[in-house]
Design an enzyme around this catalytic site. Structure first.
Site, PDB file in Angstrom:
ATOM      1  CG  ASP A 219       3.794  -5.868   9.936  1.00 42.05           C
ATOM      2  OD1 ASP A 219       4.578  -5.956  10.504  1.00 42.05           O
ATOM      3  OD2 ASP A 219       4.191  -5.983   8.503  1.00 42.05           O
TER       4      ASP A 219
ATOM      5  CE  LYS B 141      -0.355  -2.845  10.031  1.00 40.04           C
ATOM      6  NZ  LYS B 141      -1.256  -3.847   9.778  1.00 40.04           N
TER       7      LYS B 141
END
Ligand code: SF4
Length: 225
Positions: free
Chosen positions: A145, A127
């Site tokens: 996310d 991420k």
């Protein structure tokens, strides 16, 4: 809702994304930064807290440690002091100093610009790497996310929409297969903005949602949180 073919789902995804493009015409990263290193550090600091809170501590951090060498040589207690308000300050201080040291030792002082290299840094997963690739280097990246997981699940943009826990790597693979690479970073921004503005975790505001007409979870949220 009757079973939806892949083709119909893809068409619906693009229609819904076109609406998000109108609602959020110029999405941008919510973290304040000027250099790839600053974005990398800010993203590592943003774990388990909000971007807004991170933006309250990074001006001091970046002023005291203006480059990677300074951060690599930082006193951990001073860094902990600065970032204390955002929580998990011990682990986060260790990670940001550690990643600076690794960048100096292994990458000649330059933040690497590939996924393979970025994920070797302390505290950096896919991420964070995707945030840095997309927003600092202009390399297509799709950060997944909690908002992206929730919104793509409720919209059933992915096969495993009911998976608990959701698999962020699979989500990244499935969603990026449906959009051109040049769109990935903004797509992630827009899904995050929609999650923050309307498709809230606890009580999605379906009544005022611009995607309500086609969202399979309108009104119920379908338990995807
Ligand atoms: S209709 Fe409701 S569940 Fe669907 S995207 Fe909008 S806010 Fe989320």
């Amino acid at each position: 809702m009757p079973r939806e073919s892949k083709r119909a789902r893809l068409a619906r995804m693009h229609d819904e994304y076109a609406i998000l493009c109108e609602v959020f015409p110029e999405p941008r990263c919510a973290l304040d930064f000027e250099t790839p290193l600053q974005l990398l550090v800010a993203t590592v600091l943003s774990a388990q807290t909000t971007d807004r809170r991170v933006n309250t501590v990074t001006p001091t951090l970046f002023a005291e440690y203006p480059d990677v060498e300074a951060l690599a040589a930082a006193d951990p207690e001073r860094v902990e002091d600065i970032i204390h308000p955002i929580g998990f300050h011990h682990a986060k201080a260790r990670n940001v100093i550690g990643l600076a040291r690794r960048i100096v030792e292994r990458f000649g002082g330059e933040v690497p610009s590939t996924m393979q290299e970025l994920v070797t840094l302390p505290g950096v997963g896919r991420k964070t790497a995707n945030v840095v690739l997309g927003n600092a280097f202009g390399v297509p990246g799709f950060p997944v996310d909690t908002h992206v997981m929730r919104v793509t699940g409720r919209l059933r943009w992915r096969e495993d929409w009911a998976a608990d826990p959701p698999d962020p790597v699979r989500i990244e693979r499935e969603i990026t297969a449906c959009f051109p690479p040049g769109e990935w970073t903004d797509l992630s921004h827009r899904l995050i903005l929609h999650g923050r503005a309307t498709c809230h975790a606890r009580r999605p505001a379906c009544g005022g949602c611009p995607l309500r007409a086609t969202c399979p979870s309108a009104e119920s949220g379908m338990g995807v949180s």
